[in-house]
Design a protein around this motif. Sequence first.
Motif, short mmCIF file in Angstrom:
data_model
loop_
_atom_site.label_atom_id
_atom_site.label_comp_id
_atom_site.label_asym_id
_atom_site.label_seq_id
_atom_site.Cartn_x
_atom_site.Cartn_y
_atom_site.Cartn_z
N PHE A 1 13.11 -24.63 -0.86
CA PHE A 1 13.40 -23.16 -0.58
C PHE A 1 12.88 -22.73 0.88
CE2 PHE A 1 12.95 -23.90 -5.07
CZ PHE A 1 14.33 -23.27 -5.59
N GLY A 2 12.03 -23.43 1.74
CA GLY A 2 11.54 -22.76 3.15
C GLY A 2 10.43 -22.65 3.14
N ALA A 3 9.88 -22.49 4.31
CA ALA A 3 8.47 -21.81 4.43
C ALA A 3 8.31 -20.37 4.28
CB ALA A 3 8.21 -21.97 6.10
N GLY A 4 9.47 -19.63 3.96
CA GLY A 4 9.29 -18.27 3.35
C GLY A 4 9.22 -18.06 2.07
N ALA A 5 9.30 -19.24 1.35
CA ALA A 5 9.10 -19.04 0.08
C ALA A 5 7.56 -19.38 -0.76
CB ALA A 5 10.10 -20.17 -0.69
N VAL A 6 6.62 -19.70 0.38
CA VAL A 6 5.45 -19.89 -0.08
C VAL A 6 4.22 -18.95 0.70
CG1 VAL A 6 5.99 -22.26 -0.72
CG2 VAL A 6 5.19 -21.82 1.55
N ARG A 7 3.11 -18.91 0.22
CA ARG A 7 1.93 -18.25 1.02
C ARG A 7 0.72 -18.92 0.68
NH1 ARG A 7 1.32 -12.14 1.45
NH2 ARG A 7 -0.64 -12.95 2.59
N ASN A 8 -0.08 -19.23 1.59
CA ASN A 8 -1.43 -19.98 1.59
C ASN A 8 -2.43 -19.24 0.68
OD1 ASN A 8 -0.45 -21.91 2.99
ND2 ASN A 8 -1.20 -21.15 5.02
N TYR A 9 -2.48 -18.00 0.76
CA TYR A 9 -3.38 -17.14 -0.32
C TYR A 9 -2.81 -15.63 -0.37
CZ TYR A 9 -4.89 -15.21 4.34
OH TYR A 9 -4.96 -14.47 5.67
N LYS A 10 -3.31 -14.95 -1.43
CA LYS A 10 -2.81 -13.42 -1.71
C LYS A 10 -4.01 -12.80 -2.68
CE LYS A 10 -0.15 -9.99 -1.97
NZ LYS A 10 0.12 -9.17 -0.83
N ARG A 11 -4.20 -11.30 -2.13
CA ARG A 11 -4.86 -10.65 -3.12
C ARG A 11 -4.34 -10.42 -4.34
NH1 ARG A 11 -7.30 -4.79 -1.57
NH2 ARG A 11 -8.28 -4.44 -3.89
N ILE A 12 -5.22 -10.75 -5.34
CA ILE A 12 -4.52 -10.61 -6.85
C ILE A 12 -4.62 -9.07 -7.06
CG2 ILE A 12 -4.88 -11.26 -9.23
CD1 ILE A 12 -6.02 -13.86 -8.14
N SER A 13 -3.46 -8.46 -7.66
CA SER A 13 -3.68 -7.06 -8.09
C SER A 13 -3.17 -7.00 -9.54
CB SER A 13 -2.55 -6.10 -7.06
OG SER A 13 -2.91 -6.42 -5.85
#
Length: 312
Positions: free
Chosen positions: A215-227
């Motif tokens: 799906f491309g690089a825009g479909a992933v993140r390395n980390y994220k704050r959990i809300s």
Amino acid sequence: MAKVRTKDIIERFELELIAGKDGIHREIIKSDISRPGMEMAGYFKHYPKERLQLLGKTELSFFYDLANDVKQDRMEKLCTDITPGIIITRGLEVPQQVIDAANNAGVPIMRSPHKTTSVMSRITNYLESKFAPFTAIHGVLVDIYGVGVLITGQSGVGKSEAALELVKRGHRLVADDSVEIRQEDFDTLIGNSPPLIEHLLEIRGLGIIDVMTLFGAGAVRNYKRISLVINLELWDKDKQYDRLGLDEELMKIMDVDLPKATIPVRPGRNLAVIIEVAAMNFRLKRMGINTAAEFSKKLTKMIESDPDPFDQ
């Protein structure tokens, strides 16, 4: 907790090593950084020698006004056998007394061209991230419209399939199966994927897929704050589920309480859309718009104005 050595700080922030190269493998055990102004004045009773020491323009200006024999004494006391390093900021010239004392004690002297406050804040943030409390949870973490949603539930309930549909709808995968969580502040949880399974998604019957490749690089993140936490569970006909959204359930992870919603799973329910709407509704609540509470107020007002609206 991860181990951090002075060498890691030098490499991470591109610091110039001036002296004390024998001590670059010293371990840093505190995230706090000290600016030894009191120590420069001769007060060492409560000297935090286990911390990184930061010398800026103020500290060095005071140091230059001292007598030569006092300078040597202060530096020898400043450079102990457990001090992980001394950082000179603003690219200032390092006094010879500092270099001599550091070489004798094996304390690394590093120099940065940046301002003192900038260096202090950046290194402190880095160390606090490294020393943050850590845990791992079985689940899936997805970034939905900027909201970090942790999807939990028993194995085989459909967490990964829901995450795949969310990625197809334009959202971003952070972690699947195992979510590593660190508490970076008293109310902040940051989730990421273990390196071995980063950007991978397991779909039963299909196997492991690489989300970034498909799906491309825009479909992933390395980390994220959990809300927000969404718990998926198989539909139980004998259980009463919240139908208005007035009851707020919480899930405690380490020292942080996160809002939690339980979504029953049964054939025909589009879980991805429901989770997506839950994330949008959570954003609305943070903006001060609580649809369930407003509906309850309107209903109460109607009942109070007309006790029996159906009695015509």
